[in-house]
Design an enzyme around this catalytic site. Structure first.
Site, PDB file in Angstrom:
ATOM      1  CB  SER A 120      -0.856   0.036   1.171  1.00  0.00           C
ATOM      2  OG  SER A 120      -0.207  -0.212   2.410  1.00  0.00           O
ATOM      3  CG  HIS A 141      -2.931  -0.766  -2.960  1.00  0.00           C
ATOM      4  ND1 HIS A 141      -3.094   0.758  -2.671  1.00  0.00           N
ATOM      5  CD2 HIS A 141      -3.201  -1.352  -1.710  1.00  0.00           C
ATOM      6  CE1 HIS A 141      -3.407   0.814  -1.392  1.00  0.00           C
ATOM      7  NE2 HIS A 141      -3.487  -0.530  -0.852  1.00  0.00           N
ATOM      8  CD  GLU A 153      -3.648   3.593  -5.169  1.00  0.00           C
ATOM      9  OE1 GLU A 153      -3.402   4.770  -5.369  1.00  0.00           O
ATOM     10  OE2 GLU A 153      -3.356   2.788  -4.197  1.00  0.00           O
ATOM     11  CG  ASN A 191      -2.472   4.205   1.934  1.00  0.00           C
ATOM     12  OD1 ASN A 191      -3.418   4.487   2.883  1.00  0.00           O
ATOM     13  ND2 ASN A 191      -2.084   2.986   1.476  1.00  0.00           N
TER      14      ASN A 191
END
Length: 285
Positions: A120, A141, A153, A191
């Protein structure tokens, strides 16, 4: 690049079991690998429960539960993954752990296989440089809970080839997911944006600006978030949030990403969120 038919998932935790679930549900044979059989047994029990939940909601035919489960084989022997065309690494969010897994997979898998990481936040480019196939390394991801969340992702490293990207993008669609192309940078998009929000929410609590319930209510009612940032932190895992913030701080060299001391103290106390029974909220049964 040939269509991917056989898949290995390394790591049978929350994310790894969810990834195996969606591959098997989509018709792919999956080898799920971890270091101890008890982790694999727990993952299979969790997958069975989640498939039954999907059936109860009408998202899966009851008759599909057992065939889906039979597509998942489990192993503690990485060498048995030698025929996989794609391996998805889902080890905990620590570079040293992921590096060890990647080095082993690079040795074991056929030269044409793609190595994907479910990281992540960790650099895809850095992971690719550990291998003899950097053009075939990519970020994949997924989001928790994997069977429910639509987003993947798909993260290009500096050396990721167009063929590798296209294969993983197309595969994500076959899984019923929506792939979003992202270039390699600390935290990617998700993130990089989310963790500073969670961090600032923790600072607001630590500094006495508001209680966790109030912080979350502001975001639910004022910003139409389905859950507040502190509830989400508990769901993700406070330890995972701290790990990602440290990757961001190191990757950008910017102190604005430093983990809130309250988050660090919570990890020290074992208050990791839902998985430990206590975080910003209590989850004791």
């Amino acid at each position: 690049m040939a269509d991917i038919q056989s898949v290995a998932v390394i790591g049978a935790g929350t994310m790894g079991s969810g990834i195996a679930h969606v591959f098997a549900r989509s018709g792919f044979p999956v080898s799920l690998c971890d270091v101890e059989q008890r982790f694999l047994d727990r993952a299979l029990a969790s997958i069975r429960t989640n498939l039954s939940r999907e059936a109860a909601k009408g998202k899966l035919a009851e008759a599909e539960i057992e065939p889906t489960l039979t597509r998942i084989s489990t192993t503690i022997d990485r060498e048995s993954l030698a025929t996989a065309q794609l391996a998805v690494e889902a080890a905990p969010e620590r570079f040293e752990l992921k590096a060890e897994v990647f080095a082993a997979l690079d040795r074991i898998l056929p030269p044409t296989a793609i190595l994907a990481t479910n990281t992540s936040s960790i650099s895809i480019t850095k992971m690719a440089a550990l291998t003899r196939r950097p053009s075939q390394v990519i970020g994949m991801h997924f989001f928790n809970p994997v069977p429910v969340m639509a987003l993947v992702e798909v993260v290009r490293g500096m050396t990721t080839s167009e063929a590798t990207f296209a294969a993983v993008r197309d595969l994500s669609v076959k899984l019923g997911k929506t792939p979003v192309e992202v270039n390699d940078a600390p935290g990617f998009v998700s993130n990089r944006v989310l963790m500073p929000l969670i961090n600032e929410a923790a600072f607001a609590v630590m500094e006495g600006v508001a209680k966790p319930e109030a912080v979350d209510q502001v975001f639910k009612l004022g910003m139409a978030h389905p859950m507040g940032p502190l509830t989400l932190a508990d769901f993700i895992g406070i330890d995972v949030c701290v790990d990602i913030l440290r990757v961001l701080q190191e990757g950008f060299g910017d102190p604005k990403y430093r983990p809130c001391p309250l988050l660090v103290r919570m990890v020290d106390a074992g208050w990791l969120g839902r998985k430990s029974g206590r975080g910003f909220y209590s989850y004791e049964k």
